[in-house]
Design a protein around this motif. Sequence first.
Motif, PDB file in Angstrom:
ATOM      1  N   TYR A 201       0.857  -1.185   0.000  1.00 59.96           N
ATOM      2  CA  TYR A 201       0.000   0.000   0.000  1.00 59.96           C
ATOM      3  C   TYR A 201       0.892   1.234   0.000  1.00 59.96           C
ATOM      4  CZ  TYR A 201       0.996   0.377   5.012  1.00 59.96           C
ATOM      5  OH  TYR A 201       1.627   0.502   6.221  1.00 59.96           O
ATOM      6  N   LEU A 202       0.361   2.324  -0.483  1.00 63.25           N
ATOM      7  CA  LEU A 202       1.079   3.591  -0.504  1.00 63.25           C
ATOM      8  C   LEU A 202       0.963   4.222   0.877  1.00 63.25           C
ATOM      9  CD1 LEU A 202       2.543   5.752  -2.256  1.00 63.25           C
ATOM     10  CD2 LEU A 202       0.285   6.782  -2.605  1.00 63.25           C
ATOM     11  N   SER A 203       2.102   4.384   1.572  1.00 64.28           N
ATOM     12  CA  SER A 203       2.051   4.942   2.916  1.00 64.28           C
ATOM     13  C   SER A 203       2.418   6.422   2.944  1.00 64.28           C
ATOM     14  CB  SER A 203       2.957   4.162   3.866  1.00 64.28           C
ATOM     15  OG  SER A 203       4.299   4.287   3.482  1.00 64.28           O
ATOM     16  N   GLN A 204       3.170   6.886   1.954  1.00 59.42           N
ATOM     17  CA  GLN A 204       3.532   8.302   1.877  1.00 59.42           C
ATOM     18  C   GLN A 204       3.708   8.689   0.416  1.00 59.42           C
ATOM     19  OE1 GLN A 204       6.991   9.427   4.159  1.00 59.42           O
ATOM     20  NE2 GLN A 204       6.483   8.006   5.787  1.00 59.42           N
ATOM     21  N   ALA A 205       3.378   9.915   0.101  1.00 58.93           N
ATOM     22  CA  ALA A 205       3.622  10.439  -1.242  1.00 58.93           C
ATOM     23  C   ALA A 205       3.793  11.952  -1.159  1.00 58.93           C
ATOM     24  CB  ALA A 205       2.466  10.111  -2.178  1.00 58.93           C
ATOM     25  N   THR A 206       4.692  12.462  -1.956  1.00 59.42           N
ATOM     26  CA  THR A 206       4.878  13.905  -2.079  1.00 59.42           C
ATOM     27  C   THR A 206       4.928  14.242  -3.560  1.00 59.42           C
ATOM     28  OG1 THR A 206       6.097  14.057  -0.006  1.00 59.42           O
ATOM     29  CG2 THR A 206       6.402  15.861  -1.574  1.00 59.42           C
ATOM     30  N   LEU A 207       4.136  15.226  -3.951  1.00 57.91           N
ATOM     31  CA  LEU A 207       4.119  15.717  -5.326  1.00 57.91           C
ATOM     32  C   LEU A 207       4.629  17.150  -5.324  1.00 57.91           C
ATOM     33  CD1 LEU A 207       0.519  14.640  -6.416  1.00 57.91           C
ATOM     34  CD2 LEU A 207       2.643  13.356  -6.696  1.00 57.91           C
TER      35      LEU A 207
END
Length: 173
Positions: A120-126
């Motif tokens: 699962y995606l636990s962190q993301a920064t755009l």
Amino acid sequence: MGALLPLAGCSLLSPMPSIELAKATAGMATVAIGQGPTRATQTVFHDAALPDRVCIEYNRSLSLPEFVPALIAELRDHEVQARVFEAGVRPGDEACPAWVHYQGLQQWDKPPLSDQVRPYLSQATLSLHDAGGRLMAASSYRSDDATLGLGKWASTRNKLAPVVRALLTGFEG
């Protein structure tokens, strides 16, 4: 009317209604958890004219296959066309008036009501940059910011939706 007569007495009865009720409840709980709460955080927004098309710098270090399609779909929902380019090979300014850089962290765990481990995606920064590389906006997602941790099982697209909205508008809410 005669054609409906054979169907009038049909019914489906389970020999174990409590098991059927438990399965239905588990299915509804799984759907609710999958739609868990997510929100954008740490948003930076410089009041600049937002482009109608961007290029996405592909990040090979995030091996979540649904990430880029989810990002493109969310951008498209905000009427921003997107194309992907290999890191270090960005097309010219004409083709890419702005570009998106992303980072993410994939983790593994067992979802509720399952004994299978899955990512699962636990962190993301755009971050959104103009053609010259100047930062226009940035926003992030963290699963531990979600209420009771239920957001970690939301789809990648549901997690990215508030982040893309914040990236393009400056509003986290």
